[in-house]
Design a protein around this motif. Structure first.
Motif, PDB file in Angstrom:
ATOM      1  N   LEU A  58       4.128  -9.324  16.144  1.00  0.00           N
ATOM      2  CA  LEU A  58       3.834 -10.377  15.467  1.00  0.00           C
ATOM      3  C   LEU A  58       2.697  -9.770  14.348  1.00  0.00           C
ATOM      4  O   LEU A  58       2.789 -10.090  13.062  1.00  0.00           O
ATOM      5  CB  LEU A  58       3.304 -11.549  16.253  1.00  0.00           C
ATOM      6  CG  LEU A  58       2.753 -12.707  15.349  1.00  0.00           C
ATOM      7  CD1 LEU A  58       3.930 -13.312  14.421  1.00  0.00           C
ATOM      8  CD2 LEU A  58       2.388 -13.728  16.411  1.00  0.00           C
ATOM      9  N   ILE A  59       1.866  -9.024  14.932  1.00  0.00           N
ATOM     10  CA  ILE A  59       0.739  -8.243  14.015  1.00  0.00           C
ATOM     11  C   ILE A  59       1.346  -7.405  12.968  1.00  0.00           C
ATOM     12  O   ILE A  59       0.851  -7.472  11.791  1.00  0.00           O
ATOM     13  CB  ILE A  59      -0.632  -7.744  14.762  1.00  0.00           C
ATOM     14  CG1 ILE A  59      -1.194  -9.040  15.679  1.00  0.00           C
ATOM     15  CG2 ILE A  59      -1.354  -6.956  14.083  1.00  0.00           C
ATOM     16  CD1 ILE A  59      -2.253  -8.349  16.798  1.00  0.00           C
ATOM     17  N   GLY A  60       2.182  -6.448  13.455  1.00  0.00           N
ATOM     18  CA  GLY A  60       2.862  -5.811  12.722  1.00  0.00           C
ATOM     19  C   GLY A  60       3.767  -6.340  11.426  1.00  0.00           C
ATOM     20  O   GLY A  60       3.778  -6.170  10.266  1.00  0.00           O
ATOM     21  N   THR A  61       4.367  -7.592  12.012  1.00  0.00           N
ATOM     22  CA  THR A  61       5.035  -8.366  10.863  1.00  0.00           C
ATOM     23  C   THR A  61       4.099  -9.134   9.968  1.00  0.00           C
ATOM     24  O   THR A  61       4.240  -9.135   8.615  1.00  0.00           O
ATOM     25  CB  THR A  61       5.890  -9.527  11.380  1.00  0.00           C
ATOM     26  OG1 THR A  61       6.855  -9.067  12.442  1.00  0.00           O
ATOM     27  CG2 THR A  61       6.554 -10.415  10.453  1.00  0.00           C
ATOM     28  N   THR A 120      12.533 -10.619  13.309  1.00  0.00           N
ATOM     29  CA  THR A 120      12.008 -10.290  14.714  1.00  0.00           C
ATOM     30  C   THR A 120      12.998 -11.140  15.419  1.00  0.00           C
ATOM     31  O   THR A 120      13.104 -12.362  15.164  1.00  0.00           O
ATOM     32  CB  THR A 120      10.802 -10.251  14.763  1.00  0.00           C
ATOM     33  OG1 THR A 120      10.062  -9.730  13.798  1.00  0.00           O
ATOM     34  CG2 THR A 120      10.128 -10.178  16.136  1.00  0.00           C
ATOM     35  N   GLN A 121      13.774 -10.610  16.506  1.00  0.00           N
ATOM     36  CA  GLN A 121      14.312 -11.316  17.364  1.00  0.00           C
ATOM     37  C   GLN A 121      13.580 -11.972  18.240  1.00  0.00           C
ATOM     38  O   GLN A 121      12.365 -11.774  18.484  1.00  0.00           O
ATOM     39  CB  GLN A 121      15.543 -10.251  18.185  1.00  0.00           C
ATOM     40  CG  GLN A 121      16.422  -9.766  17.414  1.00  0.00           C
ATOM     41  CD  GLN A 121      17.421 -10.548  16.507  1.00  0.00           C
ATOM     42  OE1 GLN A 121      17.807 -11.623  17.207  1.00  0.00           O
ATOM     43  NE2 GLN A 121      17.419 -10.321  15.191  1.00  0.00           N
ATOM     44  N   GLU A 122      14.125 -12.935  19.333  1.00  0.00           N
ATOM     45  CA  GLU A 122      13.374 -13.591  20.513  1.00  0.00           C
ATOM     46  C   GLU A 122      12.550 -12.656  21.265  1.00  0.00           C
ATOM     47  O   GLU A 122      13.367 -11.675  21.800  1.00  0.00           O
ATOM     48  CB  GLU A 122      14.495 -14.491  21.201  1.00  0.00           C
ATOM     49  CG  GLU A 122      14.009 -14.956  22.520  1.00  0.00           C
ATOM     50  CD  GLU A 122      15.032 -15.439  23.389  1.00  0.00           C
ATOM     51  OE1 GLU A 122      14.650 -16.146  24.338  1.00  0.00           O
ATOM     52  OE2 GLU A 122      16.484 -15.578  22.576  1.00  0.00           O
ATOM     53  N   PRO A 123      11.334 -12.712  21.439  1.00  0.00           N
ATOM     54  CA  PRO A 123      10.580 -11.688  22.453  1.00  0.00           C
ATOM     55  C   PRO A 123      10.939 -12.225  23.927  1.00  0.00           C
ATOM     56  O   PRO A 123      10.920 -13.496  24.312  1.00  0.00           O
ATOM     57  CB  PRO A 123       9.263 -12.116  22.085  1.00  0.00           C
ATOM     58  CG  PRO A 123       8.989 -13.301  21.259  1.00  0.00           C
ATOM     59  CD  PRO A 123      10.362 -13.354  20.627  1.00  0.00           C
ATOM     60  N   GLN A 124      11.749 -11.208  24.753  1.00  0.00           N
ATOM     61  CA  GLN A 124      12.181 -11.684  26.011  1.00  0.00           C
ATOM     62  C   GLN A 124      11.002 -12.111  26.975  1.00  0.00           C
ATOM     63  O   GLN A 124       9.974 -11.334  27.079  1.00  0.00           O
ATOM     64  CB  GLN A 124      12.743 -10.450  26.451  1.00  0.00           C
ATOM     65  CG  GLN A 124      14.078 -10.079  25.731  1.00  0.00           C
ATOM     66  CD  GLN A 124      15.103 -11.301  25.928  1.00  0.00           C
ATOM     67  OE1 GLN A 124      15.157 -11.757  26.708  1.00  0.00           O
ATOM     68  NE2 GLN A 124      15.688 -11.597  24.679  1.00  0.00           N
ATOM     69  N   THR A 171      -7.735 -14.255  10.297  1.00  0.00           N
ATOM     70  CA  THR A 171      -8.592 -14.811   9.337  1.00  0.00           C
ATOM     71  C   THR A 171      -7.772 -15.071   7.871  1.00  0.00           C
ATOM     72  O   THR A 171      -6.710 -14.502   7.921  1.00  0.00           O
ATOM     73  CB  THR A 171      -9.829 -13.951   9.092  1.00  0.00           C
ATOM     74  OG1 THR A 171      -9.322 -12.736   8.621  1.00  0.00           O
ATOM     75  CG2 THR A 171     -10.516 -13.792  10.135  1.00  0.00           C
ATOM     76  N   ALA A 172      -8.350 -15.752   6.963  1.00  0.00           N
ATOM     77  CA  ALA A 172      -7.765 -15.998   5.820  1.00  0.00           C
ATOM     78  C   ALA A 172      -7.854 -14.730   5.135  1.00  0.00           C
ATOM     79  O   ALA A 172      -6.772 -14.529   4.371  1.00  0.00           O
ATOM     80  CB  ALA A 172      -8.760 -16.954   4.921  1.00  0.00           C
ATOM     81  N   GLY A 173      -8.447 -13.668   5.140  1.00  0.00           N
ATOM     82  CA  GLY A 173      -8.167 -12.253   4.595  1.00  0.00           C
ATOM     83  C   GLY A 173      -7.345 -11.605   5.303  1.00  0.00           C
ATOM     84  O   GLY A 173      -6.737 -10.558   4.767  1.00  0.00           O
ATOM     85  N   GLY A 174      -6.554 -11.949   6.462  1.00  0.00           N
ATOM     86  CA  GLY A 174      -5.345 -11.477   7.128  1.00  0.00           C
ATOM     87  C   GLY A 174      -5.806 -10.531   8.113  1.00  0.00           C
ATOM     88  O   GLY A 174      -5.017 -10.016   8.800  1.00  0.00           O
ATOM     89  N   ARG A 175      -7.244 -10.572   8.648  1.00  0.00           N
ATOM     90  CA  ARG A 175      -7.548  -9.598   9.907  1.00  0.00           C
ATOM     91  C   ARG A 175      -7.147 -10.256  11.029  1.00  0.00           C
ATOM     92  O   ARG A 175      -7.550 -11.395  11.252  1.00  0.00           O
ATOM     93  CB  ARG A 175      -9.200  -9.557   9.957  1.00  0.00           C
ATOM     94  CG  ARG A 175      -9.602  -8.663  11.112  1.00  0.00           C
ATOM     95  CD  ARG A 175     -11.055  -8.605  11.100  1.00  0.00           C
ATOM     96  NE  ARG A 175     -11.581  -7.860  12.209  1.00  0.00           N
ATOM     97  CZ  ARG A 175     -11.745  -8.258  13.207  1.00  0.00           C
ATOM     98  NH1 ARG A 175     -11.845  -9.802  13.252  1.00  0.00           N
ATOM     99  NH2 ARG A 175     -12.265  -7.673  14.342  1.00  0.00           N
ATOM    100  N   ALA A 176      -6.421  -9.692  11.889  1.00  0.00           N
ATOM    101  CA  ALA A 176      -5.747 -10.387  13.111  1.00  0.00           C
ATOM    102  C   ALA A 176      -6.864  -9.682  14.376  1.00  0.00           C
ATOM    103  O   ALA A 176      -7.005  -8.548  14.514  1.00  0.00           O
ATOM    104  CB  ALA A 176      -4.456  -9.872  13.352  1.00  0.00           C
ATOM    105  N   ARG A 177      -7.381 -10.777  15.089  1.00  0.00           N
ATOM    106  CA  ARG A 177      -8.084 -10.306  16.066  1.00  0.00           C
ATOM    107  C   ARG A 177      -7.485 -10.979  17.465  1.00  0.00           C
ATOM    108  O   ARG A 177      -6.841 -12.080  17.406  1.00  0.00           O
ATOM    109  CB  ARG A 177      -9.312 -10.959  16.116  1.00  0.00           C
ATOM    110  CG  ARG A 177     -10.165 -10.851  17.245  1.00  0.00           C
ATOM    111  CD  ARG A 177     -11.834 -11.452  16.921  1.00  0.00           C
ATOM    112  NE  ARG A 177     -11.628 -12.751  16.484  1.00  0.00           N
ATOM    113  CZ  ARG A 177     -12.214 -13.922  17.116  1.00  0.00           C
ATOM    114  NH1 ARG A 177     -12.483 -13.572  18.309  1.00  0.00           N
ATOM    115  NH2 ARG A 177     -11.822 -14.905  16.623  1.00  0.00           N
ATOM    116  N   THR A 178      -7.351 -10.222  18.672  1.00  0.00           N
ATOM    117  CA  THR A 178      -6.603 -10.799  19.807  1.00  0.00           C
ATOM    118  C   THR A 178      -7.887 -11.017  20.887  1.00  0.00           C
ATOM    119  O   THR A 178      -8.642 -10.236  20.870  1.00  0.00           O
ATOM    120  CB  THR A 178      -5.810  -9.440  20.167  1.00  0.00           C
ATOM    121  OG1 THR A 178      -4.850  -8.927  19.341  1.00  0.00           O
ATOM    122  CG2 THR A 178      -5.246 -10.016  21.646  1.00  0.00           C
TER     123      THR A 178
END
Length: 185
Positions: A58-61, A120-124, A171-178
């Motif tokens: 998801l983060i890669g996409t 991206t297919q269904e995550p198993q 975030t609005a800037g696109g930074r993904a935090r887990t």
């Protein structure tokens, strides 16, 4: 007398080789007990692995979609897939996977001439929920910006109360935090 000692040594060497049936059964029983103890922790390991793999995808996409929006100067839309084996309870369920396309006419719908650039297919074994806004799509503008988003990924067998649950805060800037668990972003 020497012959007898030699015969006795040969006879003993044949008796020492191999295992008895009782010894083999004890070893098999011990392996069974160890396997029974390790099985629950192994299934938790597999659940965490699947959630992490879905998170990376998801983060890669999201990163790819941001890059394409900036590169093409057009908005890119991520939409959830439908029609898979996972039942979709509402618009926030992204359990079937997701797709990205360049939205040339800016209508948030994949029209003819707007092919999917990432599929991206269904995550198993993973449940994916788009918690922010609960919509079936999200748009990234030509500058790579988007509204703040939140996704929750959890093992499908346990649900969001699982210790393996992860939240992705974008975030609005696109930074993904887990973040571990299911907290607010």
């Amino acid at each position: 007398m020497r012959k007898r000692n030699l015969f006795h040594q040969i006879h003993l060497s044949y008796r020492v080789q191999g295992f008895t049936l009782i010894e083999a059964l004890v070893v098999v029983a011990m392996l069974g007990v160890l396997t029974a103890l390790a099985a629950p922790s192994f299934s938790a390991f597999v659940d965490r692995y699947r959630v992490n793999a879905a998170r990376e995808e998801l983060i890669g996409t999201l990163n790819f979609a941001r890059t394409e929006a900036i590169r093409t100067g057009q908005p890119v839309v991520l939409v959830r897939r439908t029609g898979c084996s996972a039942p979709l309870a509402n618009d926030s369920d992204w359990d079937c996977g997701w797709r990205a396309f360049v939205d040339a006419n800016d209508n948030n719908t994949a029209d003819a001439g707007e092919p999917f650039i990432r599929d991206t297919q269904e995550p198993q074994g993973v449940s994916v929920s788009h918690e922010q806004g609960g919509t079936t799509n999200l748009q990234i503008n030509r500058f790579g910006m988007l509204n703040s988003q939140r996704f929750v990924l959890s093992p499908r067998s346990i649900g969001p109360t699982s210790p393996g649950t992860l939240s992705i805060c974008v975030t609005a800037g696109g930074r993904a935090r887990t973040v571990k668990g299911n907290p607010a972003c």
